[in-house]
Design a protein around this motif. Sequence first.
Motif, PDB file in Angstrom:
ATOM      1  N   GLU A 134       0.714  -1.328   0.031  1.00 40.56           N
ATOM      2  CA  GLU A 134      -0.080  -0.019   0.029  1.00 40.56           C
ATOM      3  C   GLU A 134       0.926   1.239   0.130  1.00 40.56           C
ATOM      4  N   GLN A 135       1.785   1.261   0.945  1.00 44.23           N
ATOM      5  CA  GLN A 135       2.737   2.426   0.707  1.00 44.23           C
ATOM      6  C   GLN A 135       3.501   2.446  -0.451  1.00 44.23           C
ATOM      7  N   TRP A 136       4.134   1.681  -0.981  1.00 46.28           N
ATOM      8  CA  TRP A 136       4.686   1.612  -2.130  1.00 46.28           C
ATOM      9  C   TRP A 136       3.792   2.231  -3.287  1.00 46.28           C
ATOM     10  N   ALA A 137       2.477   1.752  -3.625  1.00 43.37           N
ATOM     11  CA  ALA A 137       1.616   2.143  -4.547  1.00 43.37           C
ATOM     12  C   ALA A 137       1.265   3.533  -4.283  1.00 43.37           C
ATOM     13  N   GLN A 138       1.018   3.915  -3.057  1.00 40.08           N
ATOM     14  CA  GLN A 138       0.856   5.356  -2.719  1.00 40.08           C
ATOM     15  C   GLN A 138       1.994   6.335  -3.332  1.00 40.08           C
ATOM     16  N   SER A 139       3.124   5.847  -2.956  1.00 39.49           N
ATOM     17  CA  SER A 139       4.225   6.572  -3.474  1.00 39.49           C
ATOM     18  C   SER A 139       4.719   6.659  -4.885  1.00 39.49           C
ATOM     19  N   TYR A 140       4.559   5.563  -5.533  1.00 36.96           N
ATOM     20  CA  TYR A 140       5.113   5.028  -6.692  1.00 36.96           C
ATOM     21  C   TYR A 140       4.067   5.179  -7.773  1.00 36.96           C
ATOM     22  N   LEU A 141       2.608   5.030  -7.691  1.00 42.14           N
ATOM     23  CA  LEU A 141       1.808   4.990  -8.757  1.00 42.14           C
ATOM     24  C   LEU A 141       1.121   6.297  -8.741  1.00 42.14           C
ATOM     25  N   PRO A 142       1.207   7.266  -9.764  1.00 41.07           N
ATOM     26  CA  PRO A 142       0.561   8.490  -9.561  1.00 41.07           C
ATOM     27  C   PRO A 142      -0.887   8.827  -9.552  1.00 41.07           C
ATOM     28  N   ALA A 146      -4.616   6.137 -15.088  1.00 41.58           N
ATOM     29  CA  ALA A 146      -5.163   5.299 -14.048  1.00 41.58           C
ATOM     30  C   ALA A 146      -5.167   3.941 -14.280  1.00 41.58           C
ATOM     31  N   THR A 147      -4.078   3.168 -14.429  1.00 44.93           N
ATOM     32  CA  THR A 147      -4.022   1.685 -14.555  1.00 44.93           C
ATOM     33  C   THR A 147      -3.349   0.904 -13.508  1.00 44.93           C
ATOM     34  N   TYR A 148      -3.492  -0.418 -13.140  1.00 42.68           N
ATOM     35  CA  TYR A 148      -3.108  -1.112 -12.106  1.00 42.68           C
ATOM     36  C   TYR A 148      -2.305  -2.313 -11.860  1.00 42.68           C
ATOM     37  N   PRO A 149      -1.997  -2.623 -13.257  1.00 37.09           N
ATOM     38  CA  PRO A 149      -1.169  -3.812 -13.489  1.00 37.09           C
ATOM     39  C   PRO A 149       0.055  -3.736 -12.339  1.00 37.09           C
ATOM     40  N   LEU A 150       0.727  -2.817 -12.327  1.00 33.96           N
ATOM     41  CA  LEU A 150       2.045  -2.655 -11.485  1.00 33.96           C
ATOM     42  C   LEU A 150       1.800  -2.877  -9.945  1.00 33.96           C
ATOM     43  N   TRP A 151       0.578  -2.290  -9.783  1.00 36.05           N
ATOM     44  CA  TRP A 151       0.243  -2.698  -8.333  1.00 36.05           C
ATOM     45  C   TRP A 151      -0.214  -3.948  -8.092  1.00 36.05           C
TER      46      TRP A 151
END
Length: 437
Positions: free
Chosen positions: A65-73, A228-233
Amino acid sequence: MRFFMVMVGLLVVAKAGAWSNHATLAWPQLRDTPELVELQVAAEPLSSFVEAQAAEIVVALEQSEQWAQSYLPAYAPTPSALRPTVSELEEDPLGTFLGAIRVNPQLDYPLFVQLLPPDDQSSMATLGWNDLSFLEAGTSHIHVRYRPLDAGQAVSAADVFATASDEPDHGMDIGLFTDNHTPFGDRYAFGEQPFGNPNLPYGSQAPFHMGFFHLDWLTRKAQPGLLATYPLWRIDLYQRLAEVAFKTQHPYWGWRFMGWAMHYIGDLTQPYHAVPLPGVSTFDALLLVARGKTGEAVQLVSNRHGVLESYQWARVDQLMKAQAWRAPLLQAASVADTSASLTVDDVAGSVTAASVAAASDLDAALERYLPQQWISDPAFEWTGSGLEERVVADVIAQGGAESAAALDAVIAQQLRRFADALKRWVNTGLALQVKPS
Ligand SMILES: [Zn+2]
Protein backbone atom coordinates in the motif's frame (compact mmCIF):
# COMPACT_ATOMS: atom_id res chain seq x y z
CA MET A 1 -10.74 15.73 -26.97
CA ARG A 2 -13.99 14.12 -25.97
CA PHE A 3 -14.10 12.10 -29.15
CA PHE A 4 -10.58 10.87 -28.70
CA MET A 5 -11.63 9.69 -25.28
CA VAL A 6 -14.58 7.87 -26.74
CA MET A 7 -12.33 6.28 -29.33
CA VAL A 8 -9.90 4.92 -26.77
CA GLY A 9 -12.78 3.78 -24.61
CA LEU A 10 -14.34 1.77 -27.38
CA LEU A 11 -11.06 0.19 -28.33
CA VAL A 12 -10.33 -0.95 -24.84
CA VAL A 13 -13.82 -2.37 -24.46
CA ALA A 14 -13.55 -4.38 -27.60
CA LYS A 15 -10.42 -6.21 -26.56
CA ALA A 16 -9.66 -6.61 -22.93
CA GLY A 17 -9.31 -10.40 -22.92
CA ALA A 18 -6.09 -10.65 -24.91
CA TRP A 19 -3.19 -13.04 -25.16
CA SER A 20 -5.56 -16.00 -25.23
CA ASN A 21 -4.81 -18.59 -22.58
CA HIS A 22 -1.76 -17.52 -20.58
CA ALA A 23 -1.09 -20.97 -19.09
CA THR A 24 -0.83 -22.47 -22.56
CA LEU A 25 1.50 -19.73 -23.80
CA ALA A 26 3.74 -20.18 -20.78
CA TRP A 27 3.93 -23.94 -21.08
CA PRO A 28 6.56 -24.37 -23.84
CA GLN A 29 9.00 -22.51 -21.56
CA LEU A 30 7.85 -23.93 -18.22
CA ARG A 31 7.87 -27.59 -19.29
CA ASP A 32 11.56 -27.05 -19.93
CA THR A 33 12.26 -25.57 -16.49
CA PRO A 34 13.27 -28.52 -14.29
CA GLU A 35 13.51 -26.37 -11.13
CA LEU A 36 9.73 -25.97 -11.36
CA VAL A 37 8.62 -29.17 -13.11
CA GLU A 38 10.40 -31.36 -10.57
CA LEU A 39 9.41 -29.30 -7.56
CA GLN A 40 6.40 -30.84 -5.81
CA VAL A 41 4.37 -28.55 -3.57
CA ALA A 42 1.36 -29.33 -1.39
CA ALA A 43 -1.91 -27.68 -2.45
CA GLU A 44 -3.33 -25.58 0.36
CA PRO A 45 -6.63 -23.69 0.61
CA LEU A 46 -6.21 -19.92 0.57
CA SER A 47 -8.03 -19.56 3.89
CA SER A 48 -5.61 -21.83 5.73
CA PHE A 49 -2.56 -19.99 4.35
CA VAL A 50 -4.05 -16.63 5.35
CA GLU A 51 -5.04 -17.82 8.80
CA ALA A 52 -1.61 -19.32 9.47
CA GLN A 53 0.39 -16.28 8.36
CA ALA A 54 -1.97 -13.42 9.15
CA ALA A 55 0.70 -11.32 10.89
CA GLU A 56 3.17 -11.48 7.99
CA ILE A 57 0.38 -10.82 5.47
CA VAL A 58 -0.71 -7.65 7.29
CA VAL A 59 2.86 -6.33 7.03
CA ALA A 60 3.13 -7.20 3.32
CA LEU A 61 -0.23 -5.57 2.52
CA GLU A 62 0.83 -2.41 4.30
CA GLN A 63 4.18 -2.31 2.50
CA SER A 64 2.51 -2.72 -0.88
CA GLU A 65 0.00 0.00 0.00
CA GLN A 66 2.78 2.43 0.92
CA TRP A 67 4.71 1.55 -2.22
CA ALA A 68 1.66 2.03 -4.48
CA GLN A 69 0.75 5.36 -2.89
CA SER A 70 4.19 6.79 -3.44
CA TYR A 71 5.07 5.14 -6.76
CA LEU A 72 1.84 5.11 -8.78
CA PRO A 73 0.58 8.59 -9.67
CA ALA A 74 -3.09 7.68 -10.13
CA TYR A 75 -3.38 4.96 -7.47
CA ALA A 76 -6.63 4.94 -5.48
CA PRO A 77 -5.61 4.15 -1.88
CA THR A 78 -7.14 1.18 -0.08
CA PRO A 79 -9.78 2.51 2.34
CA SER A 80 -8.81 2.01 5.98
CA ALA A 81 -11.81 -0.30 6.55
CA LEU A 82 -10.19 -2.76 4.14
CA ARG A 83 -6.74 -2.63 5.69
CA PRO A 84 -7.05 -5.55 8.10
CA THR A 85 -5.69 -6.25 11.53
CA VAL A 86 -4.21 -9.62 12.31
CA SER A 87 -7.26 -10.69 14.28
CA GLU A 88 -9.63 -9.67 11.47
CA LEU A 89 -7.66 -11.86 9.07
CA GLU A 90 -7.71 -14.74 11.53
CA GLU A 91 -11.45 -14.47 12.17
CA ASP A 92 -12.57 -14.45 8.53
CA PRO A 93 -9.46 -15.32 6.53
CA LEU A 94 -10.96 -15.58 3.07
CA GLY A 95 -13.47 -12.72 3.13
CA THR A 96 -11.09 -10.31 4.81
CA PHE A 97 -8.16 -11.19 2.56
CA LEU A 98 -10.11 -10.88 -0.71
CA GLY A 99 -11.40 -7.48 0.44
CA ALA A 100 -7.91 -6.39 1.45
CA ILE A 101 -6.42 -7.18 -1.97
CA ARG A 102 -9.57 -5.82 -3.64
CA VAL A 103 -10.34 -8.67 -6.04
CA ASN A 104 -13.72 -10.03 -7.12
CA PRO A 105 -15.04 -12.02 -4.13
CA GLN A 106 -17.56 -13.94 -6.24
CA LEU A 107 -14.91 -16.41 -7.40
CA ASP A 108 -14.07 -19.39 -5.18
CA TYR A 109 -10.26 -19.37 -5.62
CA PRO A 110 -10.33 -23.18 -5.39
CA LEU A 111 -7.48 -25.67 -5.71
CA PHE A 112 -7.03 -26.74 -9.33
CA VAL A 113 -4.56 -26.93 -12.20
CA GLN A 114 -5.07 -26.58 -15.93
CA LEU A 115 -4.34 -29.77 -17.86
CA LEU A 116 -1.39 -29.07 -20.12
CA PRO A 117 0.22 -31.36 -22.70
CA PRO A 118 0.61 -34.31 -22.46
CA ASP A 119 -1.85 -34.48 -19.51
CA ASP A 120 -4.58 -32.77 -21.51
CA GLN A 121 -5.13 -36.05 -23.36
CA SER A 122 -5.95 -37.97 -20.19
CA SER A 123 -9.43 -39.22 -19.36
CA MET A 124 -9.42 -38.16 -15.70
CA ALA A 125 -12.43 -36.37 -14.22
CA THR A 126 -12.07 -32.67 -14.83
CA LEU A 127 -13.59 -29.26 -14.42
CA GLY A 128 -14.46 -26.92 -17.26
CA TRP A 129 -14.29 -23.13 -17.56
CA ASN A 130 -17.86 -22.76 -16.28
CA ASP A 131 -16.93 -24.44 -13.00
CA LEU A 132 -14.30 -21.77 -12.37
CA SER A 133 -15.57 -18.51 -13.83
CA PHE A 134 -18.78 -16.51 -14.15
CA LEU A 135 -17.59 -15.18 -17.50
CA GLU A 136 -18.49 -16.72 -20.82
CA ALA A 137 -15.66 -18.82 -22.26
CA GLY A 138 -13.84 -17.49 -25.31
CA THR A 139 -12.31 -19.68 -28.04
CA SER A 140 -9.10 -20.14 -26.08
CA HIS A 141 -10.85 -21.41 -22.94
CA ILE A 142 -13.93 -23.26 -24.09
CA HIS A 143 -12.21 -26.64 -24.59
CA VAL A 144 -9.70 -26.35 -21.76
CA ARG A 145 -9.92 -28.86 -18.90
CA TYR A 146 -8.88 -28.40 -15.30
CA ARG A 147 -8.03 -30.92 -12.59
CA PRO A 148 -9.40 -30.28 -9.08
CA LEU A 149 -6.88 -30.75 -6.25
CA ASP A 150 -7.41 -31.86 -2.67
CA ALA A 151 -5.88 -29.97 0.22
CA GLY A 152 -2.44 -31.44 0.84
CA GLN A 153 -2.19 -33.08 -2.57
CA ALA A 154 1.27 -32.85 -4.16
CA VAL A 155 1.42 -30.98 -7.44
CA SER A 156 4.21 -29.69 -9.67
CA ALA A 157 5.10 -26.05 -9.10
CA ALA A 158 5.24 -25.63 -12.90
CA ASP A 159 1.54 -26.57 -13.13
CA VAL A 160 0.64 -24.28 -10.25
CA PHE A 161 2.51 -21.31 -11.72
CA ALA A 162 1.23 -21.86 -15.29
CA THR A 163 -2.37 -22.24 -14.13
CA ALA A 164 -2.20 -19.19 -11.89
CA SER A 165 -0.81 -17.09 -14.73
CA ASP A 166 -4.20 -17.38 -16.46
CA GLU A 167 -6.32 -16.92 -13.34
CA PRO A 168 -6.65 -13.10 -13.40
CA ASP A 169 -8.65 -13.56 -16.64
CA HIS A 170 -11.17 -15.71 -14.75
CA GLY A 171 -12.81 -12.55 -13.41
CA MET A 172 -10.61 -11.52 -10.48
CA ASP A 173 -10.54 -7.92 -11.73
CA ILE A 174 -14.12 -7.71 -12.97
CA GLY A 175 -16.60 -5.31 -11.41
CA LEU A 176 -14.22 -3.47 -9.07
CA PHE A 177 -15.20 0.09 -9.98
CA THR A 178 -18.00 2.14 -8.45
CA ASP A 179 -19.94 2.39 -11.70
CA ASN A 180 -19.82 -1.38 -12.28
CA HIS A 181 -22.71 -1.65 -9.79
CA THR A 182 -21.47 -4.69 -7.92
CA PRO A 183 -21.96 -5.23 -4.18
CA PHE A 184 -18.23 -4.50 -3.64
CA GLY A 185 -17.53 -1.75 -6.22
CA ASP A 186 -18.26 1.07 -3.77
CA ARG A 187 -16.33 -0.45 -0.89
CA TYR A 188 -13.18 -0.92 -2.99
CA ALA A 189 -12.95 2.83 -3.65
CA PHE A 190 -11.31 2.64 -7.07
CA GLY A 191 -13.79 5.29 -8.18
CA GLU A 192 -15.37 5.32 -11.61
CA GLN A 193 -13.83 3.23 -14.33
CA PRO A 194 -11.22 5.46 -16.02
CA PHE A 195 -11.66 3.96 -19.50
CA GLY A 196 -13.58 1.13 -21.11
CA ASN A 197 -17.30 0.54 -21.00
CA PRO A 198 -18.38 -0.20 -17.41
CA ASN A 199 -21.39 -2.21 -18.55
CA LEU A 200 -19.72 -4.88 -20.69
CA PRO A 201 -18.68 -8.18 -19.10
CA TYR A 202 -14.93 -8.05 -19.89
CA GLY A 203 -14.63 -4.25 -20.10
CA SER A 204 -14.11 -3.51 -16.44
CA GLN A 205 -10.85 -5.44 -16.09
CA ALA A 206 -9.10 -3.33 -18.74
CA PRO A 207 -7.53 -0.76 -16.36
CA PHE A 208 -6.01 -3.67 -14.40
CA HIS A 209 -4.61 -5.53 -17.44
CA MET A 210 -3.31 -2.64 -19.50
CA GLY A 211 -0.66 -0.06 -18.77
CA PHE A 212 0.32 2.92 -20.90
CA PHE A 213 3.64 4.03 -19.43
CA HIS A 214 5.21 5.59 -22.52
CA LEU A 215 2.57 8.05 -23.73
CA ASP A 216 3.57 11.31 -25.31
CA TRP A 217 2.81 14.62 -23.66
CA LEU A 218 -0.25 15.41 -25.76
CA THR A 219 -1.93 12.08 -25.11
CA ARG A 220 -1.25 12.35 -21.38
CA LYS A 221 -2.82 15.78 -21.43
CA ALA A 222 -5.83 14.76 -23.50
CA GLN A 223 -6.36 11.41 -21.81
CA PRO A 224 -5.35 11.50 -18.13
CA GLY A 225 -7.61 8.49 -17.53
CA LEU A 226 -5.12 6.34 -19.41
CA LEU A 227 -2.67 6.83 -16.54
CA ALA A 228 -5.07 5.31 -14.00
CA THR A 229 -4.03 1.69 -14.47
CA TYR A 230 -3.28 -1.01 -11.90
CA PRO A 231 -1.13 -3.83 -13.32
CA LEU A 232 2.04 -2.57 -11.59
CA TRP A 233 0.23 -2.56 -8.25
CA ARG A 234 -1.03 -6.10 -8.85
CA ILE A 235 2.49 -7.28 -9.66
CA ASP A 236 4.01 -5.64 -6.59
CA LEU A 237 1.25 -6.88 -4.28
CA TYR A 238 1.36 -10.49 -5.47
CA GLN A 239 5.14 -10.55 -5.38
CA ARG A 240 5.13 -9.42 -1.73
CA LEU A 241 2.52 -12.06 -0.88
CA ALA A 242 4.62 -14.68 -2.68
CA GLU A 243 7.58 -13.63 -0.59
CA VAL A 244 5.59 -14.16 2.61
CA ALA A 245 4.43 -17.57 1.39
CA PHE A 246 7.94 -18.73 0.45
CA LYS A 247 9.49 -17.48 3.69
CA THR A 248 6.89 -19.21 5.83
CA GLN A 249 7.02 -22.55 3.98
CA HIS A 250 3.87 -22.31 1.88
CA PRO A 251 5.49 -22.85 -1.55
CA TYR A 252 2.15 -23.66 -3.20
CA TRP A 253 0.96 -20.12 -2.52
CA GLY A 254 4.40 -18.74 -3.34
CA TRP A 255 4.11 -20.05 -6.89
CA ARG A 256 0.42 -19.30 -7.23
CA PHE A 257 0.95 -15.64 -6.29
CA MET A 258 3.96 -15.46 -8.62
CA GLY A 259 1.69 -16.85 -11.35
CA TRP A 260 -0.98 -14.23 -10.67
CA ALA A 261 1.66 -11.52 -11.03
CA MET A 262 2.94 -13.16 -14.22
CA HIS A 263 -0.44 -12.62 -15.82
CA TYR A 264 -0.04 -8.85 -15.81
CA ILE A 265 3.57 -9.05 -16.95
CA GLY A 266 2.47 -11.26 -19.86
CA ASP A 267 -0.33 -8.88 -20.82
CA LEU A 268 2.09 -5.96 -20.87
CA THR A 269 4.44 -7.73 -23.30
CA GLN A 270 1.57 -7.34 -25.79
CA PRO A 271 1.59 -4.11 -27.82
CA TYR A 272 -2.21 -3.95 -27.63
CA HIS A 273 -1.97 -3.76 -23.83
CA ALA A 274 0.80 -1.17 -23.75
CA VAL A 275 -0.32 1.20 -26.54
CA PRO A 276 -3.88 2.60 -26.71
CA LEU A 277 -4.04 2.61 -30.53
CA PRO A 278 -1.25 0.65 -32.26
CA GLY A 279 -0.55 1.92 -35.76
CA VAL A 280 -2.27 5.27 -35.14
CA SER A 281 -0.02 8.23 -34.28
CA THR A 282 -1.20 10.93 -31.90
CA PHE A 283 -1.37 13.32 -34.83
CA ASP A 284 -3.45 10.89 -36.89
CA ALA A 285 -5.70 10.27 -33.92
CA LEU A 286 -6.42 13.98 -33.64
CA LEU A 287 -7.00 14.18 -37.37
CA LEU A 288 -9.50 11.36 -37.14
CA VAL A 289 -11.32 13.29 -34.45
CA ALA A 290 -11.44 16.38 -36.65
CA ARG A 291 -12.82 14.36 -39.55
CA GLY A 292 -15.31 12.45 -37.44
CA LYS A 293 -13.74 9.12 -38.42
CA THR A 294 -12.92 7.79 -34.97
CA GLY A 295 -15.49 5.00 -34.95
CA GLU A 296 -14.09 3.53 -38.15
CA ALA A 297 -10.51 3.66 -36.92
CA VAL A 298 -11.50 1.95 -33.71
CA GLN A 299 -13.21 -0.84 -35.57
CA LEU A 300 -10.17 -1.46 -37.77
CA VAL A 301 -7.71 -1.54 -34.87
CA SER A 302 -10.08 -3.71 -32.87
CA ASN A 303 -10.45 -6.19 -35.73
CA ARG A 304 -6.69 -6.42 -36.21
CA HIS A 305 -6.21 -7.11 -32.54
CA GLY A 306 -8.94 -9.75 -32.60
CA VAL A 307 -7.62 -11.52 -35.68
CA LEU A 308 -4.08 -11.50 -34.26
CA GLU A 309 -5.26 -13.23 -31.10
CA SER A 310 -7.40 -15.76 -32.92
CA TYR A 311 -4.61 -16.57 -35.33
CA GLN A 312 -1.97 -16.83 -32.65
CA TRP A 313 -4.18 -18.99 -30.46
CA ALA A 314 -5.06 -21.32 -33.34
CA ARG A 315 -1.41 -21.81 -34.32
CA VAL A 316 -0.07 -22.33 -30.82
CA ASP A 317 -2.93 -24.62 -29.81
CA GLN A 318 -2.51 -26.76 -32.93
CA LEU A 319 1.24 -27.17 -32.35
CA MET A 320 0.82 -27.83 -28.63
CA LYS A 321 -1.78 -30.53 -29.25
CA ALA A 322 0.66 -32.19 -31.65
CA GLN A 323 3.42 -31.65 -29.07
CA ALA A 324 5.52 -30.20 -31.86
CA TRP A 325 7.96 -28.63 -29.43
CA ARG A 326 10.58 -28.15 -32.14
CA ALA A 327 8.26 -26.12 -34.38
CA PRO A 328 9.64 -22.57 -34.77
CA LEU A 329 6.70 -20.94 -32.97
CA LEU A 330 6.98 -23.13 -29.90
CA GLN A 331 10.75 -22.73 -29.97
CA ALA A 332 10.24 -18.97 -29.92
CA ALA A 333 8.06 -19.42 -26.84
CA SER A 334 10.68 -21.52 -25.07
CA VAL A 335 14.20 -20.41 -25.99
CA ALA A 336 14.60 -17.70 -23.37
CA ASP A 337 17.94 -18.34 -21.76
CA THR A 338 18.76 -15.72 -19.21
CA SER A 339 19.71 -15.70 -15.57
CA ALA A 340 18.43 -12.15 -15.11
CA SER A 341 15.51 -11.48 -12.82
CA LEU A 342 12.61 -9.09 -13.37
CA THR A 343 11.39 -6.20 -11.23
CA VAL A 344 8.33 -3.95 -11.33
CA ASP A 345 10.63 -1.17 -12.55
CA ASP A 346 11.69 -3.35 -15.50
CA VAL A 347 8.03 -3.89 -16.38
CA ALA A 348 7.26 -0.17 -16.22
CA GLY A 349 10.41 0.54 -18.22
CA SER A 350 12.16 -1.75 -20.68
CA VAL A 351 9.50 -4.49 -20.97
CA THR A 352 6.69 -2.14 -21.95
CA ALA A 353 9.06 0.06 -23.98
CA ALA A 354 9.75 -3.03 -26.11
CA SER A 355 6.00 -3.61 -26.52
CA VAL A 356 5.54 -0.02 -27.64
CA ALA A 357 8.48 -0.32 -30.05
CA ALA A 358 6.93 -3.43 -31.61
CA ALA A 359 3.47 -1.92 -32.09
CA SER A 360 3.70 -0.22 -35.46
CA ASP A 361 5.59 -3.06 -37.18
CA LEU A 362 3.03 -5.47 -35.83
CA ASP A 363 0.19 -3.36 -37.15
CA ALA A 364 1.89 -2.99 -40.54
CA ALA A 365 2.36 -6.75 -40.83
CA LEU A 366 -1.29 -7.40 -40.02
CA GLU A 367 -2.33 -4.85 -42.61
CA ARG A 368 -0.15 -6.49 -45.21
CA TYR A 369 -0.76 -10.18 -44.63
CA LEU A 370 -4.35 -10.53 -43.46
CA PRO A 371 -7.31 -10.75 -45.83
CA GLN A 372 -8.45 -7.23 -46.80
CA GLN A 373 -11.95 -7.46 -45.37
CA TRP A 374 -10.70 -8.32 -41.91
CA ILE A 375 -8.37 -5.35 -41.61
CA SER A 376 -9.85 -2.58 -43.75
CA ASP A 377 -13.63 -2.90 -43.61
CA PRO A 378 -15.02 -0.82 -40.73
CA ALA A 379 -18.45 -2.43 -41.21
CA PHE A 380 -16.99 -5.83 -40.37
CA GLU A 381 -16.83 -7.20 -36.80
CA TRP A 382 -14.30 -9.98 -36.19
CA THR A 383 -15.47 -11.10 -32.76
CA GLY A 384 -18.40 -13.42 -33.22
CA SER A 385 -17.97 -13.49 -36.99
CA GLY A 386 -17.73 -17.28 -36.84
CA LEU A 387 -14.38 -17.10 -38.62
CA GLU A 388 -12.27 -17.50 -35.48
CA GLU A 389 -12.10 -21.30 -35.72
CA ARG A 390 -10.93 -21.30 -39.35
CA VAL A 391 -8.63 -18.30 -39.24
CA VAL A 392 -5.49 -20.19 -40.28
CA ALA A 393 -7.13 -21.93 -43.24
CA ASP A 394 -8.59 -18.62 -44.45
CA VAL A 395 -5.27 -16.79 -44.21
CA ILE A 396 -3.65 -19.50 -46.33
CA ALA A 397 -6.55 -19.64 -48.79
CA GLN A 398 -6.50 -15.88 -49.36
CA GLY A 399 -2.87 -14.90 -48.89
CA GLY A 400 -1.01 -18.12 -49.59
CA ALA A 401 1.56 -19.89 -47.46
CA GLU A 402 3.82 -16.79 -47.53
CA SER A 403 1.23 -14.78 -45.61
CA ALA A 404 0.93 -17.49 -43.00
CA ALA A 405 4.72 -17.69 -42.70
CA ALA A 406 5.02 -13.91 -42.35
CA LEU A 407 2.36 -13.86 -39.63
CA ASP A 408 4.10 -16.70 -37.82
CA ALA A 409 7.28 -14.63 -37.85
CA VAL A 410 5.48 -11.66 -36.27
CA ILE A 411 3.90 -13.86 -33.63
CA ALA A 412 7.25 -15.51 -32.93
CA GLN A 413 8.70 -12.09 -32.07
CA GLN A 414 5.92 -11.50 -29.57
CA LEU A 415 6.29 -14.94 -28.06
CA ARG A 416 10.02 -14.34 -27.66
CA ARG A 417 9.39 -11.18 -25.64
CA PHE A 418 6.77 -13.01 -23.58
CA ALA A 419 9.11 -15.99 -22.96
CA ASP A 420 11.97 -13.72 -21.96
CA ALA A 421 9.85 -11.89 -19.36
CA LEU A 422 8.49 -15.23 -18.15
CA LYS A 423 11.93 -16.76 -17.68
CA ARG A 424 13.12 -13.68 -15.80
CA TRP A 425 10.05 -13.74 -13.55
CA VAL A 426 10.64 -17.42 -12.79
CA ASN A 427 14.22 -16.48 -11.84
CA THR A 428 12.80 -13.86 -9.50
CA GLY A 429 10.58 -16.51 -7.90
CA LEU A 430 13.42 -19.00 -7.55
CA ALA A 431 15.51 -16.36 -5.79
CA LEU A 432 12.64 -15.55 -3.38
CA GLN A 433 12.17 -19.23 -2.73
CA VAL A 434 15.70 -19.86 -1.55
CA LYS A 435 16.00 -16.67 0.45
CA PRO A 436 16.58 -17.70 4.07
CA SER A 437 14.01 -16.31 6.46
ZN1 LIG B 1 -5.37 -10.18 -18.87
